[in-house]
Scaffold this active site. Structure first.
Site, PDB file in Angstrom:
ATOM      1  N   HIS A  90     -60.591  29.940 -30.816  1.00  0.00           N
ATOM      2  CA  HIS A  90     -61.665  30.877 -30.468  1.00  0.00           C
ATOM      3  C   HIS A  90     -61.335  32.319 -30.861  1.00  0.00           C
ATOM      4  O   HIS A  90     -62.209  33.181 -30.837  1.00  0.00           O
ATOM      5  CB  HIS A  90     -62.012  30.785 -28.979  1.00  0.00           C
ATOM      6  CG  HIS A  90     -60.880  31.105 -28.058  1.00  0.00           C
ATOM      7  ND1 HIS A  90     -59.961  30.174 -27.653  1.00  0.00           N
ATOM      8  CD2 HIS A  90     -60.519  32.272 -27.453  1.00  0.00           C
ATOM      9  CE1 HIS A  90     -59.077  30.733 -26.842  1.00  0.00           C
ATOM     10  NE2 HIS A  90     -59.397  32.008 -26.705  1.00  0.00           N
ATOM     11  N   SER A 110     -40.137  22.013 -19.147  1.00  0.00           N
ATOM     12  CA  SER A 110     -40.981  23.007 -19.803  1.00  0.00           C
ATOM     13  C   SER A 110     -40.529  24.384 -19.360  1.00  0.00           C
ATOM     14  O   SER A 110     -40.214  24.591 -18.184  1.00  0.00           O
ATOM     15  CB  SER A 110     -42.445  22.786 -19.432  1.00  0.00           C
ATOM     16  OG  SER A 110     -43.279  23.705 -20.108  1.00  0.00           O
ATOM     17  N   ARG A 134     -48.510  19.713  -9.484  1.00  0.00           N
ATOM     18  CA  ARG A 134     -48.287  20.859  -8.598  1.00  0.00           C
ATOM     19  C   ARG A 134     -48.702  22.136  -9.330  1.00  0.00           C
ATOM     20  O   ARG A 134     -48.059  22.542 -10.296  1.00  0.00           O
ATOM     21  CB  ARG A 134     -46.815  20.920  -8.198  1.00  0.00           C
ATOM     22  CG  ARG A 134     -46.489  22.012  -7.184  1.00  0.00           C
ATOM     23  CD  ARG A 134     -45.058  21.841  -6.706  1.00  0.00           C
ATOM     24  NE  ARG A 134     -44.719  22.805  -5.684  1.00  0.00           N
ATOM     25  CZ  ARG A 134     -44.032  23.934  -5.909  1.00  0.00           C
ATOM     26  NH1 ARG A 134     -43.647  24.242  -7.138  1.00  0.00           N
ATOM     27  NH2 ARG A 134     -43.730  24.739  -4.913  1.00  0.00           N
ATOM     28  N   HIS A 140     -41.177  29.872 -25.592  1.00  0.00           N
ATOM     29  CA  HIS A 140     -41.676  28.656 -24.934  1.00  0.00           C
ATOM     30  C   HIS A 140     -40.972  27.442 -25.504  1.00  0.00           C
ATOM     31  O   HIS A 140     -40.727  27.362 -26.710  1.00  0.00           O
ATOM     32  CB  HIS A 140     -43.188  28.508 -25.148  1.00  0.00           C
ATOM     33  CG  HIS A 140     -43.691  27.126 -24.880  1.00  0.00           C
ATOM     34  ND1 HIS A 140     -43.939  26.215 -25.894  1.00  0.00           N
ATOM     35  CD2 HIS A 140     -43.964  26.488 -23.722  1.00  0.00           C
ATOM     36  CE1 HIS A 140     -44.359  25.083 -25.350  1.00  0.00           C
ATOM     37  NE2 HIS A 140     -44.387  25.223 -24.047  1.00  0.00           N
ATOM     38  N   HIS A 149     -40.775  35.441 -20.286  1.00  0.00           N
ATOM     39  CA  HIS A 149     -41.530  36.653 -20.589  1.00  0.00           C
ATOM     40  C   HIS A 149     -40.623  37.859 -20.335  1.00  0.00           C
ATOM     41  O   HIS A 149     -40.484  38.311 -19.184  1.00  0.00           O
ATOM     42  CB  HIS A 149     -42.776  36.764 -19.699  1.00  0.00           C
ATOM     43  CG  HIS A 149     -43.831  35.748 -19.979  1.00  0.00           C
ATOM     44  ND1 HIS A 149     -44.582  35.755 -21.142  1.00  0.00           N
ATOM     45  CD2 HIS A 149     -44.287  34.697 -19.245  1.00  0.00           C
ATOM     46  CE1 HIS A 149     -45.454  34.746 -21.117  1.00  0.00           C
ATOM     47  NE2 HIS A 149     -45.287  34.090 -19.979  1.00  0.00           N
ATOM     48  N   VAL A 190     -39.884  19.704 -23.719  1.00  0.00           N
ATOM     49  CA  VAL A 190     -39.460  18.382 -24.192  1.00  0.00           C
ATOM     50  C   VAL A 190     -39.857  17.372 -23.120  1.00  0.00           C
ATOM     51  O   VAL A 190     -39.670  17.611 -21.930  1.00  0.00           O
ATOM     52  CB  VAL A 190     -37.940  18.317 -24.471  1.00  0.00           C
ATOM     53  CG1 VAL A 190     -37.605  19.013 -25.778  1.00  0.00           C
ATOM     54  CG2 VAL A 190     -37.112  18.922 -23.350  1.00  0.00           C
ATOM     55  N   ARG A 191     -40.410  16.251 -23.539  1.00  0.00           N
ATOM     56  CA  ARG A 191     -40.987  15.326 -22.567  1.00  0.00           C
ATOM     57  C   ARG A 191     -40.984  13.888 -23.079  1.00  0.00           C
ATOM     58  O   ARG A 191     -40.859  13.641 -24.279  1.00  0.00           O
ATOM     59  CB  ARG A 191     -42.422  15.746 -22.258  1.00  0.00           C
ATOM     60  CG  ARG A 191     -43.310  15.764 -23.494  1.00  0.00           C
ATOM     61  CD  ARG A 191     -44.658  16.416 -23.249  1.00  0.00           C
ATOM     62  NE  ARG A 191     -45.480  16.424 -24.450  1.00  0.00           N
ATOM     63  CZ  ARG A 191     -45.434  17.370 -25.384  1.00  0.00           C
ATOM     64  NH1 ARG A 191     -44.608  18.395 -25.248  1.00  0.00           N
ATOM     65  NH2 ARG A 191     -46.212  17.313 -26.447  1.00  0.00           N
ATOM     66  N   HIS A 212     -36.445  30.199 -36.852  1.00  0.00           N
ATOM     67  CA  HIS A 212     -36.864  29.058 -37.669  1.00  0.00           C
ATOM     68  C   HIS A 212     -35.668  28.320 -38.272  1.00  0.00           C
ATOM     69  O   HIS A 212     -35.709  27.093 -38.430  1.00  0.00           O
ATOM     70  CB  HIS A 212     -37.836  29.514 -38.755  1.00  0.00           C
ATOM     71  CG  HIS A 212     -39.232  29.715 -38.253  1.00  0.00           C
ATOM     72  ND1 HIS A 212     -40.139  28.690 -38.149  1.00  0.00           N
ATOM     73  CD2 HIS A 212     -39.870  30.822 -37.789  1.00  0.00           C
ATOM     74  CE1 HIS A 212     -41.279  29.155 -37.659  1.00  0.00           C
ATOM     75  NE2 HIS A 212     -41.137  30.443 -37.434  1.00  0.00           N
TER      76      HIS A 212
END
Length: 298
Positions: free
Chosen positions: A173, A90, A258, A104, A94, A107-108, A143
């Site tokens: 929100h 991950s 962590r 951002h 910034h 991949v997992r 894109h």
């Protein structure tokens, strides 16, 4: 089902991305390896106060557990109580310059095991772009690269994963998207392990080509206090999404991960203002009107 191959790929991906970003920034990442008492560990690599990045983090983790946390079984209640194994890379970048967007990617892979039952696996991930001042050429390039990453696997994947990204990275929100989107997928196990793994690899391998040209183009753009102030205000939305909505953050905290590594995605400086709205006709208003709206960029 070769989890060792996935682990090696992810570890190498972390190295290659760091090397590419160090070339742009000129400053080295700090590498911080850690172990998790319940099983597994990882390597968190962080660059703070760089020449280009105000903060950048690229985290690899491989963690194991005896009982799946609630966030992992929310959509699969039948897997509650199983042993599990999760691994991924991950990252968040910034930049200091407000004209350079935040980036951002994640991949997992997740596996759920139970004696006498077939191992359940799935892949997930994607990447998305969060500009503070929008540029059409940047959005189109990003894109198009996302589309190129998925095109070898069928023409239907990009529109599906783009829509999924628009829906996932939406701050309910605030009733607004986090940025200009990208691609996002989860629970991917079809048609088989090797194809799902190949899709994950292609997404990871396109990260640098998606982001570095944009970063190079914007990193030296002149800016003043107005642009910096707006950047810090918009970063507040990023923090709100990560802490309130993001499944990865919630899973990490629920699984006793962590904390320093989970929250390395946080920007170093951020501001909030009460009920603020940009003036019509300003570059800040243009972000809301032209870029924080789902659209087909390619």
């Amino acid at each position: 089902m070769d989890s060792a191959a996935v682990k090696k790929y992810l570890f190498d991906l972390q190295d290659s991305i760091i090397a590419g970003i160090e070339q742009v920034d000129g400053k080295k990442f700090l590498r911080d390896s850690w172990q998790r008492p319940e099983g597994g560990g990882g390597r968190s690599c962080i660059l703070e106060q760089g020449n280009v990045l105000e903060r950048g983090g690229v985290a690899f983790s491989h963690v194991l557990g005896d009982k799946m946390p609630p966030s992992a079984t929310a959509h699969r209640p039948e897997l509650a109580g199983r042993r599990w194994e999760a691994m991924g890379v991950s990252l968040v970048f910034h930049p200091r310059n407000p004209y350079a967007p935040t980036m951002h990617m994640n991949v997992r892979m997740f596996m759920a095991m139970k004696d006498g039952a077939e191992t359940v696996f799935w892949f997930g991930g994607g990447m998305d772009l969060t500009p503070y001042y929008g540029f059409e050429e940047d959005a189109k390039h990003f894109h198009q690269t996302c589309k190129d990453a998925l095109s070898p696997f069928g023409a239907d994947l990009h529109p599906k994963y783009k829509k999924w990204c628009d829906e996932y990275f939406f701050i309910k929100h605030r009733n607004e998207p986090r940025g200009v989107g990208g691609i996002f997928f989860d629970d991917l196990s079809e048609p088989d392990f090797s194809t799902a793994f190949a899709i994950q690899q292609s997404v990871g391998n396109h990260l640098l080509s998606a982001y570095v040209p944009i970063l190079e183009r914007r990193k030296d753009t002149p800016y003043g206090e107005r642009e910096r102030d707006f950047q810090l205000y918009r970063r507040g939305r990023y923090v709100e999404f990560n802490l309130v909505i993001d499944r990865g953050t919630i899973f990490g905290l629920q699984s006793n991960g962590r904390t320093e590594s989970i929250l390395l995605s946080m920007p170093p400086l951020v501001t909030w203002r009460y009920d603020w709205h940009p003036e019509k006709g300003t570059p800040e208003a243009k972000l809301y009107e032209k870029f924080l709206v789902p659209k087909d960029w390619v």
